[in-house]
Scaffold this motif. Structure first.
Motif, PDB file in Angstrom:
ATOM      1  N   TYR A   1       4.961  -0.983  -6.360  1.00  0.00           N
ATOM      2  CA  TYR A   1       4.756   0.249  -5.263  1.00  0.00           C
ATOM      3  C   TYR A   1       3.461  -0.424  -4.458  1.00  0.00           C
ATOM      4  O   TYR A   1       2.334  -0.564  -5.023  1.00  0.00           O
ATOM      5  CB  TYR A   1       4.068   1.165  -6.416  1.00  0.00           C
ATOM      6  CG  TYR A   1       3.182   2.330  -5.565  1.00  0.00           C
ATOM      7  CD1 TYR A   1       3.839   2.946  -4.458  1.00  0.00           C
ATOM      8  CD2 TYR A   1       2.013   3.035  -6.118  1.00  0.00           C
ATOM      9  CE1 TYR A   1       3.091   3.945  -3.480  1.00  0.00           C
ATOM     10  CE2 TYR A   1       1.548   3.825  -5.313  1.00  0.00           C
ATOM     11  CZ  TYR A   1       1.813   4.142  -4.187  1.00  0.00           C
ATOM     12  OH  TYR A   1       1.277   5.532  -3.711  1.00  0.00           O
ATOM     13  N   VAL A   2       3.944  -0.992  -3.445  1.00  0.00           N
ATOM     14  CA  VAL A   2       3.126  -1.898  -2.561  1.00  0.00           C
ATOM     15  C   VAL A   2       2.249  -1.224  -1.761  1.00  0.00           C
ATOM     16  O   VAL A   2       2.865  -0.953  -0.586  1.00  0.00           O
ATOM     17  CB  VAL A   2       3.969  -3.168  -2.142  1.00  0.00           C
ATOM     18  CG1 VAL A   2       3.024  -4.091  -1.442  1.00  0.00           C
ATOM     19  CG2 VAL A   2       4.640  -3.702  -3.089  1.00  0.00           C
ATOM     20  N   ARG A   3       1.334  -0.304  -1.846  1.00  0.00           N
ATOM     21  CA  ARG A   3       0.555   0.474  -1.131  1.00  0.00           C
ATOM     22  C   ARG A   3      -0.919  -0.164  -1.028  1.00  0.00           C
ATOM     23  O   ARG A   3      -1.638  -0.613  -2.156  1.00  0.00           O
ATOM     24  CB  ARG A   3       0.288   1.835  -1.658  1.00  0.00           C
ATOM     25  CG  ARG A   3      -0.077   2.960  -0.596  1.00  0.00           C
ATOM     26  CD  ARG A   3      -0.658   4.085  -1.399  1.00  0.00           C
ATOM     27  NE  ARG A   3      -2.116   3.758  -1.696  1.00  0.00           N
ATOM     28  CZ  ARG A   3      -2.710   4.551  -2.969  1.00  0.00           C
ATOM     29  NH1 ARG A   3      -1.835   5.374  -3.447  1.00  0.00           N
ATOM     30  NH2 ARG A   3      -3.806   4.351  -3.341  1.00  0.00           N
ATOM     31  N   GLU A   4      -1.189  -0.301   0.201  1.00  0.00           N
ATOM     32  CA  GLU A   4      -2.557  -0.892   0.447  1.00  0.00           C
ATOM     33  C   GLU A   4      -3.479   0.374   1.191  1.00  0.00           C
ATOM     34  O   GLU A   4      -2.827   1.635   1.131  1.00  0.00           O
ATOM     35  CB  GLU A   4      -2.532  -1.725   1.604  1.00  0.00           C
ATOM     36  CG  GLU A   4      -2.075  -3.307   1.169  1.00  0.00           C
ATOM     37  CD  GLU A   4      -2.050  -4.307   1.886  1.00  0.00           C
ATOM     38  OE1 GLU A   4      -2.508  -5.090   1.664  1.00  0.00           O
ATOM     39  OE2 GLU A   4      -0.923  -4.015   3.083  1.00  0.00           O
ATOM     40  N   ASP A   5      -4.738   0.135   1.543  1.00  0.00           N
ATOM     41  CA  ASP A   5      -5.436   1.370   2.151  1.00  0.00           C
ATOM     42  C   ASP A   5      -5.465   1.511   3.541  1.00  0.00           C
ATOM     43  O   ASP A   5      -6.083   2.212   4.086  1.00  0.00           O
ATOM     44  CB  ASP A   5      -7.051   1.310   1.430  1.00  0.00           C
ATOM     45  CG  ASP A   5      -7.207   1.032   0.145  1.00  0.00           C
ATOM     46  OD1 ASP A   5      -6.248   1.931  -0.395  1.00  0.00           O
ATOM     47  OD2 ASP A   5      -8.159   0.582  -0.303  1.00  0.00           O
ATOM     48  N   PHE A   6      -4.081   0.931   4.059  1.00  0.00           N
ATOM     49  CA  PHE A   6      -3.886   1.170   5.473  1.00  0.00           C
ATOM     50  C   PHE A   6      -2.438   1.077   5.576  1.00  0.00           C
ATOM     51  O   PHE A   6      -1.846   0.587   4.627  1.00  0.00           O
ATOM     52  CB  PHE A   6      -4.782   0.400   6.293  1.00  0.00           C
ATOM     53  CG  PHE A   6      -4.519  -1.206   6.052  1.00  0.00           C
ATOM     54  CD1 PHE A   6      -3.589  -1.969   6.929  1.00  0.00           C
ATOM     55  CD2 PHE A   6      -5.306  -2.032   4.906  1.00  0.00           C
ATOM     56  CE1 PHE A   6      -3.190  -3.189   6.568  1.00  0.00           C
ATOM     57  CE2 PHE A   6      -4.889  -3.080   4.907  1.00  0.00           C
ATOM     58  CZ  PHE A   6      -3.924  -3.815   5.301  1.00  0.00           C
ATOM     59  N   LEU A   7      -1.729   1.429   6.736  1.00  0.00           N
ATOM     60  CA  LEU A   7      -0.410   1.284   6.856  1.00  0.00           C
ATOM     61  C   LEU A   7      -0.156   0.060   7.829  1.00  0.00           C
ATOM     62  O   LEU A   7      -0.895   0.216   9.111  1.00  0.00           O
ATOM     63  CB  LEU A   7       0.121   2.672   7.609  1.00  0.00           C
ATOM     64  CG  LEU A   7      -0.112   3.836   6.766  1.00  0.00           C
ATOM     65  CD1 LEU A   7       0.325   4.968   7.493  1.00  0.00           C
ATOM     66  CD2 LEU A   7       0.760   3.650   5.623  1.00  0.00           C
ATOM     67  N   SER A   8       0.551  -0.716   7.448  1.00  0.00           N
ATOM     68  CA  SER A   8       0.966  -1.904   8.437  1.00  0.00           C
ATOM     69  C   SER A   8       2.103  -2.793   7.885  1.00  0.00           C
ATOM     70  O   SER A   8       2.975  -3.158   8.336  1.00  0.00           O
ATOM     71  CB  SER A   8      -0.168  -2.922   8.825  1.00  0.00           C
ATOM     72  OG  SER A   8      -0.015  -3.748   9.796  1.00  0.00           O
ATOM     73  N   ARG A   9       1.688  -3.451   6.259  1.00  0.00           N
ATOM     74  CA  ARG A   9       2.793  -4.359   5.971  1.00  0.00           C
ATOM     75  C   ARG A   9       3.418  -3.669   4.862  1.00  0.00           C
ATOM     76  O   ARG A   9       3.342  -3.928   3.650  1.00  0.00           O
ATOM     77  CB  ARG A   9       1.712  -5.327   5.374  1.00  0.00           C
ATOM     78  CG  ARG A   9       0.868  -6.067   6.507  1.00  0.00           C
ATOM     79  CD  ARG A   9       0.045  -7.089   5.799  1.00  0.00           C
ATOM     80  NE  ARG A   9      -1.117  -6.768   5.026  1.00  0.00           N
ATOM     81  CZ  ARG A   9      -2.098  -7.521   4.346  1.00  0.00           C
ATOM     82  NH1 ARG A   9      -2.198  -8.492   4.934  1.00  0.00           N
ATOM     83  NH2 ARG A   9      -2.885  -7.077   3.274  1.00  0.00           N
ATOM     84  N   GLY A  10       4.586  -3.239   5.244  1.00  0.00           N
ATOM     85  CA  GLY A  10       5.414  -2.257   4.181  1.00  0.00           C
ATOM     86  C   GLY A  10       6.140  -3.004   3.844  1.00  0.00           C
ATOM     87  O   GLY A  10       6.334  -4.238   4.066  1.00  0.00           O
ATOM     88  N   THR A  11       7.325  -2.392   2.953  1.00  0.00           N
ATOM     89  CA  THR A  11       8.578  -3.138   2.156  1.00  0.00           C
ATOM     90  C   THR A  11       9.828  -3.113   2.977  1.00  0.00           C
ATOM     91  O   THR A  11      10.827  -3.612   2.560  1.00  0.00           O
ATOM     92  CB  THR A  11       8.644  -2.604   0.994  1.00  0.00           C
ATOM     93  OG1 THR A  11       8.768  -1.114   0.985  1.00  0.00           O
ATOM     94  CG2 THR A  11       7.476  -2.551   0.087  1.00  0.00           C
ATOM     95  N   PHE A  12       9.923  -2.460   4.087  1.00  0.00           N
ATOM     96  CA  PHE A  12      11.085  -2.453   5.187  1.00  0.00           C
ATOM     97  C   PHE A  12      11.322  -3.622   5.776  1.00  0.00           C
ATOM     98  O   PHE A  12      11.288  -3.742   6.863  1.00  0.00           O
ATOM     99  CB  PHE A  12      11.483  -1.091   5.631  1.00  0.00           C
ATOM    100  CG  PHE A  12      11.478  -0.053   5.305  1.00  0.00           C
ATOM    101  CD1 PHE A  12      11.171   0.288   3.766  1.00  0.00           C
ATOM    102  CD2 PHE A  12      12.149   1.006   5.586  1.00  0.00           C
ATOM    103  CE1 PHE A  12      11.580   1.524   3.005  1.00  0.00           C
ATOM    104  CE2 PHE A  12      12.719   2.014   5.098  1.00  0.00           C
ATOM    105  CZ  PHE A  12      12.344   2.356   3.595  1.00  0.00           C
ATOM    106  N   ALA A  13      11.502  -4.750   5.044  1.00  0.00           N
ATOM    107  CA  ALA A  13      11.470  -6.064   5.759  1.00  0.00           C
ATOM    108  C   ALA A  13      12.195  -6.929   4.856  1.00  0.00           C
ATOM    109  O   ALA A  13      12.302  -6.690   3.531  1.00  0.00           O
ATOM    110  CB  ALA A  13      10.195  -6.468   5.952  1.00  0.00           C
ATOM    111  N   GLU A  14      12.387  -8.454   5.088  1.00  0.00           N
ATOM    112  CA  GLU A  14      12.866  -9.154   4.491  1.00  0.00           C
ATOM    113  C   GLU A  14      12.278  -9.730   3.236  1.00  0.00           C
ATOM    114  O   GLU A  14      12.617 -10.355   2.375  1.00  0.00           O
ATOM    115  CB  GLU A  14      13.606 -10.525   5.511  1.00  0.00           C
ATOM    116  CG  GLU A  14      14.875  -9.907   6.227  1.00  0.00           C
ATOM    117  CD  GLU A  14      15.586 -10.978   6.818  1.00  0.00           C
ATOM    118  OE1 GLU A  14      16.678 -11.361   7.067  1.00  0.00           O
ATOM    119  OE2 GLU A  14      14.450 -11.922   7.632  1.00  0.00           O
TER     120      GLU A  14
END
Length: 313
Positions: free
Chosen positions: A90-103
């Motif tokens: 559950y790769v959540r940080e305290d901001f939105l930028s580097r999510g999991t819809f990627a290679e």
């Protein structure tokens, strides 16, 4: 690497498949080759800007918090994982930028656990956020116990279906609200289904005349008032969607990454206690379609986006 990104808030049309830099791996993170990433309602809510007051967006944003994949490289301060390990997160940080819809995604160790060996990568991707939400609410907020009666709203959904299984494993009697065509699914999970809509209070009272001991709300709005009317005198109420729950004497919970909780979920999956139903999968380039389907709110189980490559566990 290829990634789904958006550079402004908006509908599914703002999502595009783009080339992005491979993420840097910090000392306390690992680089994960993504095999699958689940879609959750929070993803489209973030995309449309509803969570802007609490999560800053650093554009362009790669969406997605759930992941299953294979460790490529651990950070210099990470003894827990090695290259080749299969993980979920559950790769959540305290901001939105580097999510999991990627290679690839750089995932902090605090967000990861070993992947259940008996689940496919698609199934495993659907476990972290929904599973942690269900686990934390049942164990830490509602403190559900053996012999109690627990009401789970939207029992056929991503969180609800896992909550039904986990509550049943605790030894609780589980009543689950669901559309009639999902009643058999709820029964298979270990719950007693009741239909939504007018007369819900009477239907639940017919099954639990003295009221229920705990209510797990995943709907919000009018469901909170209904839930409050169904509680036994010492009953507890929790919601994951509507902080107005506090006005009914309940508690609001926003799931947080916890490696111990996630590892326990992985163990329960390997023991056959919990399973993940994947209703539909989309390739990475069709992430916008996956978001649209999630936003319709009629899917049972999980929607998953897969990344090129073999996807069986």
């Amino acid at each position: 690497m290829k990634a789904i990104r958006y550079s402004r808030y908006g509908g599914p049309e703002v999502l595009g498949l783009e080339e992005a830099d491979e993420p840097r791996v910090g000392p306390d993170s690992v680089l994960v080759k993504v095999r699958a990433a689940a879609v959750n309602p929070v993803d489209w809510k973030c995309r449309e800007g509803y969570l802007d007051p609490v999560l800053q967006a650093v554009f362009p944003v790669i969406p997605g918090w759930d992941v299953s994949g294979v460790v490529v490289r651990p950070g210099v301060a990470v003894p827990e994982f090695a290259a080749g390990d299969e993980v979920i997160g559950y790769v959540r940080e305290d901001f939105l930028s580097r999510g999991t819809f990627a290679e690839y995604v750089a995932a902090p160790v605090r967000t990861l656990a070993p992947k259940p060996r008996n689940l496919t990568f698609e199934e495993a991707a659907g476990l972290p956020l929904a599973g942690l939400t269900a686990y934390q609410v049942l164990h830490k907020v509602l403190e559900a116990k053996r012999g109690e009666t627990v009401l789970v709203h939207a029992a056929a959904g991503g969180v609800g279906s896992l909550a039904v299984q986990l509550a049943a494993h605790l030894g609780a009697r589980v009543i689950g609200t669901a559309s009639e065509h999902n009643h058999d699914f709820v029964r298979r999970l270990g719950g007693e289904p009741v239909s939504y809509g007018e007369g819900l209070v009477e239907r639940v009272r017919g099954l639990a005349p003295e009221g229920v001991d705990a209510v797990f709300d995943t709907v919000g709005g009018d469901a909170l008032k209904v839930s409050a009317n169904l509680l036994a005198p010492e009953g507890r109420l929790a919601s994951i969607t509507d902080n107005e729950v506090v006005n009914y004497g309940g508690r609001y919970h926003f799931v947080r990454p916890d490696p111990q909780d996630l590892r326990r979920l992985s163990e329960l999956a390997e023991q056959g206690v919990v399973s993940v139903h994947v209703s539909e999968t989309f390739p990475l380039e069709r992430a916008a379609d996956a978001h649209r389907l999630s936003q319709e709110g009629r899917t049972w189980g999980k929607i998953v986006v897969t990344v090129a490559g073999e996807t069986q566990g």
